[in-house]
Design a protein around this motif. Structure first.
Motif, PDB file in Angstrom:
ATOM      1  N   GLU A 218      16.813  22.487 -31.463  1.00 49.51           N
ATOM      2  CA  GLU A 218      16.248  22.091 -30.172  1.00 49.51           C
ATOM      3  C   GLU A 218      15.035  21.176 -30.348  1.00 49.51           C
ATOM      4  O   GLU A 218      14.632  20.483 -29.420  1.00 49.51           O
ATOM      5  N   TYR A 219      14.460  21.209 -31.536  1.00 57.73           N
ATOM      6  CA  TYR A 219      13.298  20.368 -31.833  1.00 57.73           C
ATOM      7  C   TYR A 219      13.669  19.200 -32.751  1.00 57.73           C
ATOM      8  O   TYR A 219      12.793  18.559 -33.339  1.00 57.73           O
ATOM      9  N   GLY A 220      14.976  18.944 -32.867  1.00 55.58           N
ATOM     10  CA  GLY A 220      15.439  17.814 -33.652  1.00 55.58           C
ATOM     11  C   GLY A 220      15.398  18.011 -35.147  1.00 55.58           C
ATOM     12  O   GLY A 220      15.395  17.040 -35.914  1.00 55.58           O
ATOM     13  N   LEU A 221      15.392  19.260 -35.600  1.00 56.22           N
ATOM     14  CA  LEU A 221      15.329  19.559 -37.023  1.00 56.22           C
ATOM     15  C   LEU A 221      16.614  20.216 -37.504  1.00 56.22           C
ATOM     16  O   LEU A 221      17.405  20.726 -36.702  1.00 56.22           O
ATOM     17  N   GLU A 222      16.813  20.221 -38.824  1.00 58.25           N
ATOM     18  CA  GLU A 222      17.974  20.891 -39.408  1.00 58.25           C
ATOM     19  C   GLU A 222      17.766  22.398 -39.361  1.00 58.25           C
ATOM     20  O   GLU A 222      16.638  22.895 -39.472  1.00 58.25           O
ATOM     21  N   THR A 223      18.833  23.135 -39.232  1.00 55.00           N
ATOM     22  CA  THR A 223      18.716  24.593 -39.090  1.00 55.00           C
ATOM     23  C   THR A 223      18.742  25.331 -40.424  1.00 55.00           C
ATOM     24  O   THR A 223      18.447  26.522 -40.466  1.00 55.00           O
TER      25      THR A 223
ATOM     26  N   ASP B 257       9.506  12.430 -47.183  1.00 54.35           N
ATOM     27  CA  ASP B 257      10.485  12.437 -48.279  1.00 54.35           C
ATOM     28  C   ASP B 257      10.507  13.765 -49.031  1.00 54.35           C
ATOM     29  O   ASP B 257      10.805  13.802 -50.222  1.00 54.35           O
ATOM     30  N   LYS B 258      10.188  14.844 -48.366  1.00 56.92           N
ATOM     31  CA  LYS B 258      10.101  16.153 -49.016  1.00 56.92           C
ATOM     32  C   LYS B 258      11.389  16.963 -48.833  1.00 56.92           C
ATOM     33  O   LYS B 258      12.159  16.711 -47.898  1.00 56.92           O
ATOM     34  N   PRO B 259      11.607  17.977 -49.686  1.00 59.77           N
ATOM     35  CA  PRO B 259      12.787  18.843 -49.537  1.00 59.77           C
ATOM     36  C   PRO B 259      12.573  19.940 -48.488  1.00 59.77           C
ATOM     37  O   PRO B 259      13.290  20.925 -48.450  1.00 59.77           O
ATOM     38  N   TYR B 260      11.561  19.779 -47.660  1.00 55.05           N
ATOM     39  CA  TYR B 260      11.295  20.714 -46.555  1.00 55.05           C
ATOM     40  C   TYR B 260      10.987  19.878 -45.317  1.00 55.05           C
ATOM     41  O   TYR B 260      10.791  18.663 -45.386  1.00 55.05           O
ATOM     42  N   GLN B 261      10.964  20.525 -44.165  1.00 54.10           N
ATOM     43  CA  GLN B 261      10.674  19.812 -42.917  1.00 54.10           C
ATOM     44  C   GLN B 261       9.500  20.468 -42.189  1.00 54.10           C
ATOM     45  O   GLN B 261       9.154  21.630 -42.463  1.00 54.10           O
ATOM     46  N   VAL B 262       8.911  19.732 -41.265  1.00 51.78           N
ATOM     47  CA  VAL B 262       7.679  20.155 -40.598  1.00 51.78           C
ATOM     48  C   VAL B 262       7.861  20.104 -39.084  1.00 51.78           C
ATOM     49  O   VAL B 262       8.301  19.086 -38.532  1.00 51.78           O
ATOM     50  N   LEU B 263       7.500  21.203 -38.425  1.00 47.74           N
ATOM     51  CA  LEU B 263       7.433  21.241 -36.968  1.00 47.74           C
ATOM     52  C   LEU B 263       5.962  21.358 -36.594  1.00 47.74           C
ATOM     53  O   LEU B 263       5.303  22.338 -36.943  1.00 47.74           O
TER      54      LEU B 263
END
Length: 364
Positions: free
Chosen positions: A179-184, A214-220
């Motif tokens: 819902e926030y445009g990120l991968e689950t 360019d990281k292997p993690y994502q940020v909300l």
């Protein structure tokens, strides 16, 4: 059973009260509630939306400097006790619970004078002035941090935890991040500075942003309404899609989000810590330097001492420091898993149930 709840001024006093009310409504459908706050406080906007009967009294806090306003404060306190007694006599509660703020001072004190059992609920590791005063009169003092017990009469203290913990403890895994445009299914860190945002956290996030893409993690990131428009303009968000990063003014489904991420970065408010530990999440805590008695630093230190969190002061926070702290935890499975385990040990996921047991004990 009839339960009168009072508390206001900040969300930290209001949301634990509402979480407890929600729990009792589910487990004891015949229970009745009354919430007493002030007309100008945040509670006057929040509580009525929950469909809870709401009454108000007029009161204000003491000024720290010598001020003629303090004479008005004394007058309002004395007159508010009379108003509180009228509300109590009309509702006829079996018990009164105060969760903090000046309004709870008048109401709990009035209940004591009327011979009604009372509970003071202290969310922080350092008590507020009102709760320290009320502890002399209350039947029980419910605490969330073991260390705060030393501020209160020993025979009255019971460790219950924060009811918000029980509200989030049962959050299920879901696809909420989409819902926030990120991968689950990608490791995720949530960064936020409270509902309004925090200037230093916002500045550090802007410095760190180029490193996140360019990281292997994502940020909300929840910027707070105050800073969102500025971020939109600076980053041209209307035309540009950020990789690995989602920027929101506010996360309205925070409990669901927290149940689906791996790391939390934010202030060290009592409610946040209750939620974090109930879910067993590692955290990077940045205590607000603008709160009474520096209580957020004390809150954070309790988790640092337990090996569940890292603390970064507002003064020390920079973009590079933020990235380094995140990656020290998120890119190291051993560190992350140990902190998560320690966080879970500090949590009290049945806090509302514990508080209700105290209510039953006093009402019997």
């Amino acid at each position: 059973m009839k339960i009168l709840v009072t508390g206001g001024g900040t969300g930290g006093h209001i949301y634990p009260a509402l979480a407890f009310i929600n729990y009792v409504k589910k487990t004891q459908p015949n229970a009745e509630f009354m919430y007493v706050g002030t007309e100008r406080g945040l509670e006057s906007k929040i509580v009525p939306t929950y469909g809870i009967p709401f009454s108000t009294i007029k009161i204000q806090g003491f000024r720290r400097s010598l001020s003629p306003q303090n004479f008005k404060t004394i007058y309002l306190f004395l007159s508010s006790i009379g108003k509180a007694k009228k509300i109590i006599r009309s509702f006829q509660p079996d018990i009164v619970i105060g969760t903090g703020g000046y309004v709870s001072g008048s109401v709990v004190f009035a209940a004591k004078q009327l011979g009604i059992p009372t509970i003071v609920h202290e969310q922080n590791s350092v008590p507020g002035v009102t709760n320290k005063f009320l502890s002399k009169f209350a039947s029980r003092v419910a605490v969330c941090f073991p260390d705060v017990a030393s501020y209160f009469p020993e025979e009255k203290v019971v460790l219950t935890g924060n009811p918000r913990a029980q509200e989030v403890a049962d959050v299920q895994k879901s696809a909420i991040l989409a819902e926030y445009g990120l991968e689950t299914d990608k490791p995720t860190v949530v960064i936020f500075g409270g509902s309004q945002g925090a200037l230093k956290i916002n500045q550090a996030f802007l410095e760190a942003l180029p490193f996140f893409e360019d990281k292997p993690y994502q940020v909300l990131y929840a910027s707070g309404e105050r800073y969102f428009e500025e971020l939109q303009e600076k980053l041209n968000l209307s035309k540009r899609k950020l990789k690995n990063v989602s920027i929101q003014p506010y996360i309205d489904k925070m409990a669901d989000v927290m149940g689906n991420v791996q790391l939390i970065v934010g202030r060290a408010g009592a409610t946040s810590i209750a939620e974090i530990t109930a879910l067993g999440l590692p955290s990077i805590l940045i205590p607000s330097p603008y709160v009474t008695n520096d209580h957020q630093t004390k809150n954070a230190q309790s988790l640092v001492k337990a090996g569940a969190a890292e603390m970064v002061s507002d003064e020390e926070l920079t973009g590079s420091r933020l990235v380094a702290a995140i990656e020290e935890i998120l890119l190291n499975d051993g560190v992350h898993d140990k902190m998560a385990e320690n966080s879970r040990k500090e949590g009290i996921p049945n806090a509302s149930e514990r508080l209700y047991h105290v209510v039953e004990e006093l009402v019997r």
